[in-house]
Design a protein around this motif. Structure first.
Motif, PDB file in Angstrom:
ATOM      1  N   LEU A  55      41.699  34.418  53.259  1.00 34.18           N
ATOM      2  CA  LEU A  55      41.787  35.387  52.166  1.00 34.18           C
ATOM      3  C   LEU A  55      40.658  36.404  52.204  1.00 34.18           C
ATOM      4  O   LEU A  55      40.612  37.304  51.351  1.00 34.18           O
ATOM      5  CB  LEU A  55      41.768  34.663  50.818  1.00 34.18           C
ATOM      6  CG  LEU A  55      43.002  33.821  50.500  1.00 34.18           C
ATOM      7  CD1 LEU A  55      42.811  33.075  49.191  1.00 34.18           C
ATOM      8  CD2 LEU A  55      44.255  34.682  50.446  1.00 34.18           C
ATOM      9  N   SER A  61      52.996  34.613  53.593  1.00 38.20           N
ATOM     10  CA  SER A  61      53.004  36.020  54.024  1.00 38.20           C
ATOM     11  C   SER A  61      54.252  36.778  53.556  1.00 38.20           C
ATOM     12  O   SER A  61      54.758  37.661  54.264  1.00 38.20           O
ATOM     13  CB  SER A  61      52.882  36.114  55.559  1.00 38.20           C
ATOM     14  OG  SER A  61      54.071  35.646  56.200  1.00 38.20           O
ATOM     15  N   VAL A  81      49.135  29.800  51.005  1.00 35.18           N
ATOM     16  CA  VAL A  81      48.206  30.814  51.487  1.00 35.18           C
ATOM     17  C   VAL A  81      47.610  30.428  52.827  1.00 35.18           C
ATOM     18  O   VAL A  81      47.595  31.222  53.773  1.00 35.18           O
ATOM     19  CB  VAL A  81      47.088  31.062  50.447  1.00 35.18           C
ATOM     20  CG1 VAL A  81      46.060  32.028  50.992  1.00 35.18           C
ATOM     21  CG2 VAL A  81      47.680  31.580  49.151  1.00 35.18           C
ATOM     22  N   GLU A 122      54.420  38.646  50.603  1.00 37.76           N
ATOM     23  CA  GLU A 122      53.939  39.919  50.076  1.00 37.76           C
ATOM     24  C   GLU A 122      52.451  39.810  49.768  1.00 37.76           C
ATOM     25  O   GLU A 122      51.900  38.708  49.667  1.00 37.76           O
ATOM     26  CB  GLU A 122      54.717  40.321  48.817  1.00 37.76           C
ATOM     27  CG  GLU A 122      54.576  39.342  47.676  1.00 37.76           C
ATOM     28  CD  GLU A 122      55.304  39.818  46.425  1.00 37.76           C
ATOM     29  OE1 GLU A 122      55.473  41.054  46.284  1.00 37.76           O
ATOM     30  OE2 GLU A 122      55.678  38.970  45.597  1.00 37.76           O
ATOM     31  N   ALA A 123      51.805  40.959  49.621  1.00 37.02           N
ATOM     32  CA  ALA A 123      50.367  40.999  49.348  1.00 37.02           C
ATOM     33  C   ALA A 123      50.114  40.701  47.887  1.00 37.02           C
ATOM     34  O   ALA A 123      50.961  40.914  47.014  1.00 37.02           O
ATOM     35  CB  ALA A 123      49.806  42.365  49.719  1.00 37.02           C
ATOM     36  N   PHE A 124      48.938  40.209  47.628  1.00 33.07           N
ATOM     37  CA  PHE A 124      48.536  39.986  46.241  1.00 33.07           C
ATOM     38  C   PHE A 124      48.230  41.321  45.575  1.00 33.07           C
ATOM     39  O   PHE A 124      48.103  42.365  46.229  1.00 33.07           O
ATOM     40  CB  PHE A 124      47.319  39.060  46.190  1.00 33.07           C
ATOM     41  CG  PHE A 124      47.612  37.644  46.586  1.00 33.07           C
ATOM     42  CD1 PHE A 124      48.379  36.816  45.782  1.00 33.07           C
ATOM     43  CD2 PHE A 124      47.118  37.125  47.776  1.00 33.07           C
ATOM     44  CE1 PHE A 124      48.659  35.510  46.140  1.00 33.07           C
ATOM     45  CE2 PHE A 124      47.379  35.816  48.131  1.00 33.07           C
ATOM     46  CZ  PHE A 124      48.161  35.009  47.322  1.00 33.07           C
ATOM     47  N   SER A 125      48.076  41.263  44.279  1.00 36.31           N
ATOM     48  CA  SER A 125      47.808  42.486  43.529  1.00 36.31           C
ATOM     49  C   SER A 125      46.457  43.069  43.909  1.00 36.31           C
ATOM     50  O   SER A 125      45.600  42.403  44.516  1.00 36.31           O
ATOM     51  CB  SER A 125      47.854  42.189  42.027  1.00 36.31           C
ATOM     52  OG  SER A 125      46.829  41.272  41.681  1.00 36.31           O
ATOM     53  N   LYS A 126      46.287  44.370  43.508  1.00 36.31           N
ATOM     54  CA  LYS A 126      45.039  45.046  43.847  1.00 36.31           C
ATOM     55  C   LYS A 126      43.851  44.393  43.148  1.00 36.31           C
ATOM     56  O   LYS A 126      42.779  44.287  43.719  1.00 36.31           O
ATOM     57  CB  LYS A 126      45.150  46.517  43.463  1.00 36.31           C
ATOM     58  CG  LYS A 126      43.948  47.343  43.887  1.00 36.31           C
ATOM     59  CD  LYS A 126      44.154  48.812  43.553  1.00 36.31           C
ATOM     60  CE  LYS A 126      42.959  49.653  43.991  1.00 36.31           C
ATOM     61  NZ  LYS A 126      43.146  51.096  43.668  1.00 36.31           N
ATOM     62  N   ALA A 166      43.010  41.272  45.049  1.00 40.30           N
ATOM     63  CA  ALA A 166      42.404  41.592  46.340  1.00 40.30           C
ATOM     64  C   ALA A 166      40.954  42.048  46.171  1.00 40.30           C
ATOM     65  O   ALA A 166      40.080  41.691  46.977  1.00 40.30           O
ATOM     66  CB  ALA A 166      43.230  42.673  47.040  1.00 40.30           C
TER      67      ALA A 166
END
Length: 317
Positions: free
Chosen positions: A253, A142, A219, A144-148, A151
């Motif tokens: 996810l 956790s 993850v 940072e978020a994955f790329s767009k 996602a």
């Protein structure tokens, strides 16, 4: 003409036999006075006496045999008593047990107890090692978020053609399609499953904990499980356990999240599934199963058309 007066006398013989002695009692009874009979001649009287003498011989021989057997019995008892009371200096002979040499020997098969695990514990790295120890570490969880783009690939809605239906009505996504989604989102080689413990094998199932790592970050962690029916099926069950853990990790996810939504499941069953009667081709047992509407019944089952309700059953005659 000569006459002989012979008085009739009664006699009895009583023999009493015990374990140690033999008693013989002989008694006679004289007749009353003035009772006699007349014998025509002396020759007739002598013949009667001889017949009585010869008739009594078997009785005397029988009595003699009984007395002799009693003496033998007493001597045997005396010798047995002396043998029992006298100490024996001879050692007792050991009698070997009776065995049947024709009885087949049972083959003993030694098997290892797998309930403690398969001995595949992950390698524990040193604290100073630059490599991350995924058996214990939660590195990158956790952060940072994955790329767009990643996602969008992970959260893309499922196509109805990809969803399968089990005979009991449970909908699922095949495990190979989870791998395709991960490859599309991160690329082949940018994700993997790291074991967090050794494989545990119970009497009927295999279980192991895995960690899903993507782009060098932890993850999710989940425990997979898989049933097996014979020891030969343990390797296949171990692989199925890994796929089950991957499916559970993908829930974090958002992959195939519709399959855990009750409303989506009911709508999919109503639109894309049906319940049919089938008959087993070998056992002729009939039951209901669920299947996709665009699918066909496969071996060993075949479609069975039950008689309509209210119709008379065909007779056996």
């Amino acid at each position: 003409m000569a006459s002989l007066l012979f008085q009739k006398a009664g006699w009895s013989l009583n023999v009493t036999r015990t374990s140690k002695s033999l008693a013989v009692t002989f008694s006679t009874a004289l007749p009353r006075r003035n009772r006699h009979r007349t014998i025509a001649s002396a020759s007739e009287a002598s013949s009667n006496l001889r017949s009585n003498y010869h008739g009594a011989q078997p009785q005397h021989s029988k009595l003699r045999n009984e007395i002799q057997s009693t003496r033998v019995f007493q001597s045997h008892q005396a010798s047995a008593a002396s043998t029992a009371t006298a100490p024996s200096d001879l050692p007792k002979q050991q009698i070997p047990p009776v065995t049947n040499r024709f009885q087949p020997k049972e083959e003993v098969v030694h098997t290892d107890d797998l309930t403690a695990g398969l001995g595949d514990q992950p390698i524990v790295l040193d604290e100073n090692s630059p490599q991350v120890d995924w058996a214990r570490s939660f590195h990158g969880l956790s952060t940072e978020a994955f790329s767009k783009e990643a996602a969008n690939a992970l959260l893309a809605p499922l196509e109805p053609e990809d969803i399968e239906v089990k005979p009991d009505g449970i909908v699922y996504l095949p495990e190979i399609k989870y791998r395709r989604i991960l490859n599309k989102a991160f690329g082949p080689g940018a994700w993997g499953l790291a074991p967090r413990g050794e494989t545990i094998v119970t009497a009927k199932a295999v279980t192991r904990e895995y960690a899903l790592v993507a782009l060098g970050r932890l993850v999710s962690v989940a425990r997979g499980e898989q049933d097996y029916f014979s020891p030969e099926g343990i390797p296949t069950a171990v692989e199925g356990c890994k796929s089950n853990a991957l499916m559970r990790c993908c829930k974090d996810l958002g992959v195939a999240s519709e399959l855990w939504d009750p409303r989506f499941i009911r709508k999919f069953i109503a639109d894309h599934a049906k319940e049919v009667w089938v008959e087993h081709q070998q056992t002729q047992k009939r039951r209901k199963i669920w299947m996709r509407k665009d699918d066909q019944v496969r071996y060993p089952f075949k479609l069975y058309a039950p008689p309509p309700q209210g119709s008379a059953r065909p007779s056996n005659s």
